[in-house]
Design a protein around this motif. Structure first.
Motif, PDB file in Angstrom:
ATOM      1  N   TYR A 183     -15.277  25.425 -39.935  1.00  0.00           N
ATOM      2  CA  TYR A 183     -14.908  24.347 -40.865  1.00  0.00           C
ATOM      3  C   TYR A 183     -15.511  23.022 -40.410  1.00  0.00           C
ATOM      4  CZ  TYR A 183     -12.170  20.819 -43.277  1.00  0.00           C
ATOM      5  OH  TYR A 183     -11.803  19.726 -44.013  1.00  0.00           O
TER       6      TYR A 183
ATOM      7  N   THR B 214     -17.852  21.028 -45.962  1.00  0.00           N
ATOM      8  CA  THR B 214     -16.392  20.920 -45.892  1.00  0.00           C
ATOM      9  C   THR B 214     -15.947  19.706 -45.082  1.00  0.00           C
ATOM     10  OG1 THR B 214     -16.311  22.388 -43.961  1.00  0.00           O
ATOM     11  CG2 THR B 214     -15.970  23.389 -46.134  1.00  0.00           C
ATOM     12  N   CYS B 215     -16.784  19.291 -44.164  1.00  0.00           N
ATOM     13  CA  CYS B 215     -16.401  18.164 -43.309  1.00  0.00           C
ATOM     14  C   CYS B 215     -17.632  17.352 -42.941  1.00  0.00           C
ATOM     15  CB  CYS B 215     -15.706  18.693 -42.055  1.00  0.00           C
ATOM     16  SG  CYS B 215     -15.122  17.368 -41.007  1.00  0.00           S
TER      17      CYS B 215
END
Length: 84
Positions: free
Chosen positions: A43, A49-50
């Motif tokens: 993640y 996503t980040c």
């Protein structure tokens, strides 16, 4: 065979199976922990996503409204009043 020998044998089987169950549980916990850390790493490594920005690191909360700040302050004050 004597009764004592039979009891000891069945007791040994029981404790071996209990040990096997415990080992399986520990193995599942370890593999679950590895999977959790692996997913977490994936993640944080994924730019989609980040993103490597303040907003990305704070999960979309790079800025906070005055209403949120006031509510948080009130919550902390209430908490402090019941737990010195």
């Amino acid at each position: 065979l004597s009764q004592g020998v039979l009891q000891k044998a069945s007791s040994s089987k029981r404790s071996n199976s209990e040990d096997e169950i415990k080992n399986d549980e520990v193995g599942l916990c370890k593999s679950g922990r590895r999977e959790w850390y692996s997913k977490s790493r994936d993640y944080w490594d994924d730019e989609d996503t980040c993103p490597a920005t303040v907003n990305g690191m704070l999960g979309g909360f790079a800025s906070i409204s005055n209403i949120d700040l006031a509510a948080s302050k009130q919550f902390l004050l209430d908490l402090a009043s019941i737990r010195p």
